[in-house]
Design an enzyme around this catalytic site. Structure first.
Site, PDB file in Angstrom:
ATOM      1  N   LYS A 243     -33.686  50.838 -44.937  1.00 47.27           N
ATOM      2  CA  LYS A 243     -32.332  50.310 -44.881  1.00 47.27           C
ATOM      3  C   LYS A 243     -31.333  51.384 -45.327  1.00 47.27           C
ATOM      4  CE  LYS A 243     -33.600  45.567 -46.337  1.00 47.27           C
ATOM      5  NZ  LYS A 243     -33.065  44.776 -45.222  1.00 47.27           N
ATOM      6  N   ARG A 317     -41.306  37.741 -42.622  1.00 45.42           N
ATOM      7  CA  ARG A 317     -42.055  36.812 -41.765  1.00 45.42           C
ATOM      8  C   ARG A 317     -43.542  37.141 -41.760  1.00 45.42           C
ATOM      9  NH1 ARG A 317     -38.429  38.278 -36.773  1.00 45.42           N
ATOM     10  NH2 ARG A 317     -37.049  38.519 -38.560  1.00 45.42           N
TER      11      ARG A 317
END
Length: 463
Positions: A243, A317
């Site tokens: 990120k 996820r």
């Protein structure tokens, strides 16, 4: 037994009874018609107090001491049901009670309590807090229970990762389990592979803090089975698909799903709801090291489905997939997962309105009703089957990051749904877990979302 408190803090509530100072919570109409205490009314008119929402005017006694306060509710108090939370941050220290207010006793007390939250763990100096007497017709025990759950979630999110990594999150869950005499088990590190949690291990293996699967059980067998699963990414660098700095600044909150399911579990256990409760949290850090998982890798999940890694920053996820498959094997009556999962959900609904996904129409209706009853905002979004094709991978069963960037919250929910096949009813909550702006009932920082609504729903069904 008092509700569990993770961080000790002064109670926002008074026990002094009649020895407290009065607060007159009023609308502009009260001032105009003169339907309040005459001394308070006289002082309000002399000071030009207009009772705008959140305004405060202290009232002196004849000899110059503090005698009470006027608090403005605005013209439509229903638009800000927890406005009394502002009192907890604006009143001077002391013992208070609300003399009159066009609000229910439960609502004004809960609002005050929510607004009293302070995260002072890292401050060398703290200031005294004002205390409010809970009205006799309020359910004080339930108010304190809800506050304990909300504050637990806020505390866990607010604590930085150097003090709230996977090991410390395990410690917090153990303390909660011990308080309510729940059973606790943990699978750590390489044992995750032996116990068939390959995706949890994959995401967390690059961190110095070993990944782990936390599990807590409480309640009687034979009661309705409820399983809560929370995303416990204690910090998310994004992995090798790192990120940018601005996106990494708040990533201590990426375990907000875990924090919220623990807050909800606290409420359930403290209320002694007739539930066979199970809480599952995959706790990891998504770090960067020589053994970090890579874009293009393919891994087999607990359920047997293979997942192609197309972005290491779509890690939440992955750990939820193993945890949900594990939860699903027990065939619970209701399975709820909570996760700070997608930026797409924030783009769609913003930070204050979390979406939830379910195929259970009755559950969706009941959750919406509970959301409105508790002023705990929720919005249902669709599990649109037409987007399932976006989960197709070139050489595996599934991709963890569909290309194109469209409908990201929906495709993430559809990904999770592939791992829930036996459960009678399932709902996925894509929460933000953070208050970007101060509101009367919450300061900037970690936030509990959806758990008061879920508690209301469960209490109405299973008390």
């Amino acid at each position: 037994m008092a509700p569990f408190q993770f961080i000790d803090r002064p109670s926002p509530f008074s026990t002094k009874g009649g020895r407290t100072l009065p607060i007159f919570a009023v609308t502009p109409a009260h001032i105009e018609t003169g339907t309040i205490d005459p001394i308070a009314l006289d002082w309000a008119k002399k000071a030009g107090f207009a009772a705008t929402a959140g305004s405060l005017l202290l009232i002196p006694t004849e000899d110059g001491h503090l005698g009470g306060a006027l608090f403005g509710l605005g013209s439509n108090p229903s638009e800000a049901p927890f406005l009394t939370g502002k009192l907890a941050r604006t009143l001077p220290a002391g013992e208070w009670h609300i003399e009159t207010a066009p609000l229910t006793a439960n609502r004004l007390s809960l609002g005050y309590g929510l607004g009293s939250y302070r995260f002072d763990r890292y401050r060398s100096e703290t200031s005294p807090v004002p205390k409010l007497l809970i009205p006799q017709d309020a359910d004080g025990a339930d108010i304190k229970r809800q506050l304990a759950g909300v504050f637990l979630a806020r505390d866990l999110i607010n604590i930085p990762t150097n003090d709230m990594g996977p090991e410390e999150l395990e410690g917090a869950m153990r303390a909660l389990a011990a308080h309510y005499k729940a059973d606790m088990s943990v699978i750590i590190g390489e044992d995750l592979l032996a116990e068939n949690f390959p995706l949890v291990h994959t995401v967390g293996r690059a961190s110095a803090a070993a990944p782990r699967l936390l599990e807590m059980r409480w309640g009687k067998k034979g009661n309705r089975k409820l399983t809560l699963v929370g995303k416990g990414v204690c910090f998310d660098t994004g992995g090798l698909d790192i990120k940018p700095a601005a996106s990494m600044a708040l990533m201590k909150k990426d375990m907000g799903g875990a924090a919220n399911v623990l807050g909800l579990a606290l409420m359930i256990m403290d209320a002694k709801l007739k539930i066979d409760l199970r809480v599952i949290i995959p706790a990891v850090e998504n770090s960067i090291s020589a053994n970090a998982f890579r874009p293009g890798d393919i891994y087999r999940s607990r359920k047997g489905l293979t997942v192609q890694i197309d972005n290491t920053d779509a890690e939440g996820r992955l750990i939820l997939a193993d945890a949900l498959a594990y939860a699903d094997e027990d065939e619970p009556d209701l399975l709820i997962d909570m996760a700070t999962l997608t930026g797409a959900a924030r783009v769609a609904l913003g930070p204050e309105l979390p979406p939830f996904f379910t195929d259970d129409e009755d559950l969706a209706h009941d959750l919406t009703d509970a959301s409105l009853e508790t002023d705990d905002p929720l919005w249902r979004m669709p599990l649109y089957k037409g987007y399932e094709r976006d989960l197709n991978a070139s050489v595996a069963d599934l991709t963890n990051a569909p290309s194109g960037g469209m409908a990201g919250a929906i495709t993430a929910a559809l990904f999770l749904k592939r791992f829930v096949t036996r459960t009678k009813s399932w709902a996925h909550f894509d929460i933000y877990g953070w208050a970007q702006k101060e509101r009367p009932h919450s300061p900037i920082g970690g936030e509990a979302q959806a758990i008061r609504a879920l508690y209301r729903y469960l209490g109405s069904k299973l008390r």
